[in-house]
Design a protein around this motif. Structure first.
Motif, mmCIF file in Angstrom:
data_model
loop_
_atom_site.group_PDB
_atom_site.id
_atom_site.type_symbol
_atom_site.label_atom_id
_atom_site.label_comp_id
_atom_site.label_asym_id
_atom_site.label_seq_id
_atom_site.Cartn_x
_atom_site.Cartn_y
_atom_site.Cartn_z
ATOM 1 N N ILE A 105 1.029 -1.275 -0.069
ATOM 2 C CA ILE A 105 -0.051 -0.194 -0.096
ATOM 3 C C ILE A 105 0.811 1.227 0.142
ATOM 4 O O ILE A 105 0.533 2.151 -0.505
ATOM 5 N N LEU A 118 2.689 1.537 -3.362
ATOM 6 C CA LEU A 118 1.456 2.214 -4.292
ATOM 7 C C LEU A 118 1.397 3.617 -4.299
ATOM 8 O O LEU A 118 1.127 4.566 -5.049
ATOM 9 N N ASN A 145 4.366 5.555 -5.619
ATOM 10 C CA ASN A 145 4.476 5.592 -7.009
ATOM 11 C C ASN A 145 3.473 6.306 -7.618
ATOM 12 O O ASN A 145 3.578 6.709 -8.743
ATOM 13 N N THR A 170 -19.893 0.329 2.413
ATOM 14 C CA THR A 170 -18.516 -0.264 1.982
ATOM 15 C C THR A 170 -18.304 -1.206 1.203
ATOM 16 O O THR A 170 -17.657 -1.340 0.341
ATOM 17 N N ASP A 220 -17.074 -1.265 -2.665
ATOM 18 C CA ASP A 220 -15.862 -2.358 -2.739
ATOM 19 C C ASP A 220 -16.090 -3.463 -3.912
ATOM 20 O O ASP A 220 -15.287 -4.022 -4.399
ATOM 21 N N ILE A 280 -12.028 0.293 -12.487
ATOM 22 C CA ILE A 280 -10.561 -0.107 -12.060
ATOM 23 C C ILE A 280 -9.950 -1.347 -12.629
ATOM 24 O O ILE A 280 -8.782 -1.524 -13.107
ATOM 25 N N TYR A 281 -10.747 -2.448 -12.712
ATOM 26 C CA TYR A 281 -10.314 -3.659 -13.239
ATOM 27 C C TYR A 281 -9.799 -3.729 -14.638
ATOM 28 O O TYR A 281 -8.941 -4.100 -15.184
ATOM 29 N N ILE A 341 -4.338 4.159 -11.991
ATOM 30 C CA ILE A 341 -4.525 3.441 -10.920
ATOM 31 C C ILE A 341 -3.963 3.839 -9.754
ATOM 32 O O ILE A 341 -4.595 3.641 -8.544
ATOM 33 N N ASN A 342 -2.626 3.940 -9.654
ATOM 34 C CA ASN A 342 -1.944 4.335 -8.353
ATOM 35 C C ASN A 342 -2.544 5.648 -7.947
ATOM 36 O O ASN A 342 -2.771 5.752 -6.590
ATOM 37 N N SER A 391 -6.081 4.973 -6.774
ATOM 38 C CA SER A 391 -6.064 4.114 -5.394
ATOM 39 C C SER A 391 -5.797 5.071 -4.235
ATOM 40 O O SER A 391 -6.209 5.096 -3.001
ATOM 41 N N LEU A 423 -8.687 6.902 -3.129
ATOM 42 C CA LEU A 423 -9.678 6.068 -2.650
ATOM 43 C C LEU A 423 -9.211 5.820 -0.992
ATOM 44 O O LEU A 423 -9.654 5.689 -0.084
ATOM 45 N N LEU A 424 -7.922 5.408 -0.981
ATOM 46 C CA LEU A 424 -7.200 4.958 0.318
ATOM 47 C C LEU A 424 -7.413 6.260 1.378
ATOM 48 O O LEU A 424 -7.845 5.703 2.486
ATOM 49 N N THR A 477 -10.977 6.293 2.431
ATOM 50 C CA THR A 477 -11.232 5.247 3.384
ATOM 51 C C THR A 477 -10.732 5.451 4.959
ATOM 52 O O THR A 477 -11.248 5.565 5.822
ATOM 53 N N PHE A 478 -9.372 6.084 4.998
ATOM 54 C CA PHE A 478 -8.817 6.163 6.241
ATOM 55 C C PHE A 478 -9.368 7.201 6.960
ATOM 56 O O PHE A 478 -9.392 7.228 8.290
ATOM 57 N N ILE A 511 -12.672 6.073 8.693
ATOM 58 C CA ILE A 511 -12.522 5.128 9.782
ATOM 59 C C ILE A 511 -11.968 5.927 10.654
ATOM 60 O O ILE A 511 -12.218 5.662 12.033
ATOM 61 N N LEU A 520 -9.480 -4.789 -4.511
ATOM 62 C CA LEU A 520 -8.989 -4.959 -5.965
ATOM 63 C C LEU A 520 -7.603 -3.960 -5.911
ATOM 64 O O LEU A 520 -6.774 -4.280 -6.351
ATOM 65 N N ILE A 521 -7.858 -2.950 -5.244
ATOM 66 C CA ILE A 521 -6.170 -2.199 -5.088
ATOM 67 C C ILE A 521 -5.168 -2.804 -4.469
ATOM 68 O O ILE A 521 -4.258 -2.635 -4.729
ATOM 69 N N PHE A 547 -3.941 -5.270 -6.746
ATOM 70 C CA PHE A 547 -3.343 -4.201 -7.877
ATOM 71 C C PHE A 547 -1.960 -3.744 -7.251
ATOM 72 O O PHE A 547 -0.835 -3.678 -7.903
ATOM 73 N N ALA A 548 -1.914 -3.447 -6.029
ATOM 74 C CA ALA A 548 -0.468 -2.845 -5.326
ATOM 75 C C ALA A 548 0.432 -4.146 -5.414
ATOM 76 O O ALA A 548 1.619 -3.841 -5.793
#
Lengths: 261, 292
Positions: A22, A25, A28, A194, A198, A218-219, A230-231, A234, A237-238, A241-242, A245, B117-118, B121-122
């Motif tokens: 993670i 990613l 990157n 969620t 997802d 994404i797929y 996608i990096n 993602s 999105l990360l 999400t964080f 939470i 998926l992420i 993918f990572a």
């Protein structure tokens, strides 16, 4: 007794293993080099490209629509299911419990293919509606379990007491039952939302033209190999999400503190 | 109206919405899988008219035994590796100080909340031929320039363990937390070795957690599809991939359906075993308590 260091070391190794891909990613996504094997300098160009990709925005819109409607349906059905399961015992509830429990352990691909075949057999056109039905179906069980765990310590005789004291049915539900199980309902709804946002496997099977959701998008990006985009996606999105939470954790903590006081 | 009928009506009113929804959209489709396995395919990618045994007979495809065998050993191995790692981790989390325990639990659950998926993918970008891990391993002289980290059965195994770990750690944590560690001390005081105390008392003590962790990992692993699809190659195909291929590439729905029927049967075996084990445990728990 001297404690072995091994479990502690293993735990931190596992956490490192969890976060390593993670973190790479996220790094990157700011890397100007396309393949990510080496550092080609800091850049935001992938984010800029991302914001101009129209299909991502329409996929996000579909995802939010599906998740919102599916969450409403499954929260309603799941809450009723949990109350019924807690309140009544007997043959009907045994069957009911099986139907609620089994979808939790069935692999997603089986849920996906079975719903696809069901829709094909009934000649229902695939699209947003089939997607919502599919999502609501697998979310019902999660909501029911969340509410049920909250109901575990709830004493049904309180409801009878309320009714004996002259409160109407609806008043009892509104003033006693609902406030008691509300945290369970909220937790269940959040979980449903969620899971729906997802979900890829089930969505992929029941998607039709024009109902591409974000995970499906994404797929197809992974398949086409547009890695830097996608990096960037993602990472966003990360971050979301964080953030959610952290907020939920914070609310939970302050609530617990209030209850203590 | 009699009060009994009234009560039954109330129960039905509360039960019917979810019961009917799940009967129509979960039970019925599962049964349809079995029905469509006896249908011919139609050239337009739908389901043909009439009934046939040819679809079932087509499962004799010479590649299938190998794929089914691979699905079983890969998910079995994933389960074993995941459990072996998870037990000490769950033990450490459950025995940590409260603030540390909360932190470790949060850190364990956090990746589970991020997109599946992420996360896969990572791994794909980490293991990519131009990715960082390959460069690092080359630098350490551990691999040669032409070795491939992606698209191999080992890659699929690694990513499956990665995604399943939290699902094993959490039920095990719950079981370890309930375990009474004074039993271990008692065993040690009575002269048992440390290893023996843990093997004979701790492991049976967390049996219910082990069983549910096993189920939580094994069943999704049998149904794996995305992981072998994204990080695996031809020699790491699993049953899920064939189902998807028949559905999306060949548009042969009855064939996909027959495979799904096989998977449903395979999957219900461990589930039934688990439920039976659970019942036995419930049955034997009572006399044990009476003895204590």
């Amino acid at each position: 007794m001297r404690r072995s260091k091994f479990p502690a070391v293993l735990t931190w190794a596992v956490l490192f293993f969890f976060y390593l891909p993670i973190i790479l990613l996220v790094l990157n996504s700011f890397n100007a080099s396309r393949t990510g094997g080496s550092w080609g300098g800091f850049t935001l160009k992938w984010y800029a490209q991302l914001f101009s990709a129209r299909e991502i925005w329409s996929a996000l819109k579909n995802s939010l629509l599906v998740a919102t409607v599916a969450t409403c349906i499954s929260t309603l059905l799941g809450t009723c299911a949990a109350i019924a399961l807690h309140r009544y015992k007997g043959k009907i509830q045994n069957v009911h419990y099986c139907l609620v429990y089994v979808p939790l352990v069935v692999p997603e691909i089986l849920l996906g293919i079975s719903l696809l075949l069901f829709f094909v057999a009934l000649r229902i056109e695939l699209g947003i509606v089939t997607m919502i039905i599919a999502h609501a179906t697998f979310c019902v069980s999660y909501v029911a379990m969340a509410v049920l765990s909250r109901l575990q310590d709830f004493d049904n005789t309180i409801l009878e007491a309320s009714r004996d004291l002259g409160a109407s049915n609806w008043y009892t539900v509104r003033k006693i039952l609902l406030p008691e199980i509300l945290p369970g309902i909220v937790a269940g709804a959040l979980l449903a939302f969620t899971l729906s946002i997802d979900d890829f496997v089930i969505s992929f099977f029941v998607a039709g033209p024009g109902s591409t959701t974000l995970p499906i998008q994404i797929y197809s990006m992974i398949r086409r190999g547009s890695m830097p985009l996608i990096n960037a996606l993602s990472t966003i999105l990360l971050a979301i999400t964080f953030l959610i939470i952290l907020v939920v954790q914070f609310i939970g903590k302050s609530q617990a503190r209030q209850e203590k006081n | 109206m009699k009060p009994k009928t009234k009560k039954l009506l109330k129960e039905l009113g509360l039960t019917a919405p979810s019961l009917l929804w799940l009967a129509v959209f979960f039970m019925l489709p599962t049964l349809i899988i079995f029905a469509i396995s006896f249908k011919p395919s139609d050239p337009l990618g739908g389901v043909g008219q009439g009934w046939t045994l040819n679809t079932i007979l087509a499962l004799k495809n010479p590649n299938y035994p190998e794929i089914i065998w691979r699905t079983l050993w890969m998910s079995g191995l994933t389960t074993i590796i995941t459990l072996v790692i998870s037990v000490p981790v769950a033990y450490h989390i459950a025995r940590a100080k409260p603030w540390k325990r909360d932190l470790l639990l949060l850190l364990t659950i956090l990746p589970f909340w991020t997109s599946f998926l992420i996360r896969i993918f990572a791994w794909k970008s980490v293991l990519h031929p131009d990715g960082m891990l390959k460069k690092f391993l080359l630098f350490c002289n551990l691999i040669s320039e032409d070795s491939l980290l992606l698209y191999r059965p080992g890659t699929v195994l690694l990513v499956m363990v990665y995604t399943e770990l939290p699902f094993a750690i959490l039920p095990l944590y719950a079981a370890v937390e309930k375990f009474d560690f004074s039993l271990i001390e008692a065993a040690l005081d009575l002269g048992a070795g440390k290893l023996r105390a843990y093997a004979n008392i701790f492991i049976p003590g967390i049996k219910s957690g082990l069983l549910s962790a096993c189920l939580m990992v094994l069943i999704p692993s049998i149904g794996s599809y995305v992981i072998p699809d994204v990080v695996g190659g031809i020699d790491s195909m699993m049953v899920g991939n064939v189902i998807a291929q028949r559905t999306f590439v060949d548009r042969n729905l009855p064939h996909a359906s027959a495979l799904a029927a096989v998977m449903t049967i395979v999957m219900f075996l461990p589930l039934l075993y688990f439920l039976k084990g659970k019942k036995q445990e419930d049955g034997s728990a009572t006399p044990a308590k009476e003895v204590v």
